[in-house]
Design a protein around this motif. Structure first.
Motif, PDB file in Angstrom:
ATOM      1  N   LEU A  35     -11.059  -2.026  15.139  1.00  0.00           N
ATOM      2  CA  LEU A  35     -11.471  -3.152  14.116  1.00  0.00           C
ATOM      3  C   LEU A  35     -13.121  -3.453  14.387  1.00  0.00           C
ATOM      4  CD1 LEU A  35     -10.486  -4.697  12.077  1.00  0.00           C
ATOM      5  CD2 LEU A  35      -9.603  -6.231  13.532  1.00  0.00           C
ATOM      6  N   ARG A  36     -13.332  -3.508  15.823  1.00  0.00           N
ATOM      7  CA  ARG A  36     -14.705  -3.983  16.005  1.00  0.00           C
ATOM      8  C   ARG A  36     -16.075  -2.995  15.503  1.00  0.00           C
ATOM      9  NH1 ARG A  36     -16.998  -7.797  19.344  1.00  0.00           N
ATOM     10  NH2 ARG A  36     -14.938  -8.066  20.271  1.00  0.00           N
ATOM     11  N   ARG A  37     -15.436  -1.510  15.766  1.00  0.00           N
ATOM     12  CA  ARG A  37     -16.297  -0.661  15.122  1.00  0.00           C
ATOM     13  C   ARG A  37     -16.498  -0.569  13.922  1.00  0.00           C
ATOM     14  NH1 ARG A  37     -13.681   2.544  19.481  1.00  0.00           N
ATOM     15  NH2 ARG A  37     -12.201   3.259  18.020  1.00  0.00           N
ATOM     16  N   THR A  71      -3.608  -7.509  17.524  1.00  0.00           N
ATOM     17  CA  THR A  71      -4.892  -8.078  18.253  1.00  0.00           C
ATOM     18  C   THR A  71      -5.796  -8.406  16.999  1.00  0.00           C
ATOM     19  OG1 THR A  71      -4.394  -6.475  20.178  1.00  0.00           O
ATOM     20  CG2 THR A  71      -6.591  -7.599  19.761  1.00  0.00           C
ATOM     21  N   LEU A  72      -6.195  -9.700  17.028  1.00  0.00           N
ATOM     22  CA  LEU A  72      -7.231 -10.050  15.914  1.00  0.00           C
ATOM     23  C   LEU A  72      -8.674 -10.382  16.599  1.00  0.00           C
ATOM     24  CD1 LEU A  72      -4.839 -12.775  14.412  1.00  0.00           C
ATOM     25  CD2 LEU A  72      -5.131 -10.410  13.525  1.00  0.00           C
ATOM     26  N   PRO A  73      -9.380 -10.332  15.556  1.00  0.00           N
ATOM     27  CA  PRO A  73     -10.909 -10.509  16.166  1.00  0.00           C
ATOM     28  C   PRO A  73     -10.827 -11.793  16.806  1.00  0.00           C
ATOM     29  CG  PRO A  73     -10.988  -9.607  14.050  1.00  0.00           C
ATOM     30  CD  PRO A  73      -9.477 -10.119  14.445  1.00  0.00           C
ATOM     31  N   GLU A  74     -11.722 -12.175  17.925  1.00  0.00           N
ATOM     32  CA  GLU A  74     -11.899 -13.480  18.433  1.00  0.00           C
ATOM     33  C   GLU A  74     -12.337 -14.498  17.491  1.00  0.00           C
ATOM     34  OE1 GLU A  74     -14.690 -14.104  21.967  1.00  0.00           O
ATOM     35  OE2 GLU A  74     -14.264 -11.964  22.379  1.00  0.00           O
TER      36      GLU A  74
END
Length: 84
Positions: A35-37, A71-74
Motif C-alpha cells: 500500500l505504501r509503495r 493494516t491501514l496507513p498510519e
C-alpha cells in the motif's frame, strides 16, 4: 481460495472504475508495504486481464478498497460512516 477484494477508483473527471482481485497476501506487513509503495508512486499500476494499467495518480480523486485491508496507513481515521 483467496478472498476477493474490490477497488473503486473515482477520477477527477467524475468517472469511476471498479475492479475486483484476489487478496495479494495475507501478511499484514506485506500489505502495508504494498500500500505504501502504491501511494508513493506517481502511477497506480494494476494488471488487468493480462494487460498493465498505469493510472496517473493526479487523475484520481480518491480510491476505495473494500473490504479495508487489516493494516491501514498510519494516521488513518477509523470508525467513520458516510452520511448525506
Amino acid at each position: 481460495m483467496k478472498p476477493i477484494k474490490h477497488l473503486y477508483l473515482h477520477f477527477q473527471d467524475g468517472q469511476r472504475l471498479a475492479l475486483r482481485f484476489p487478496q495479494q497476501t495475507a501478511d499484514p506487513v506485506e500489505i502495508a508495504r504494498g500500500l505504501r509503495r502504491q501511494l508513493e508512486s506517481p502511477f497506480l499500476s494494476i494488471e488487468v486481464d493480462g494487460d498493465l494499467l498505469l493510472i496517473p495518480r493526479e487523475s484520481i480523486k480518491y480510491m476505495q478498497i473494500s473490504p479495508a485491508p487489516p493494516t491501514l496507513p498510519e494516521a488513518t481515521l477509523t470508525g467513520a460512516e458516510l452520511i448525506n
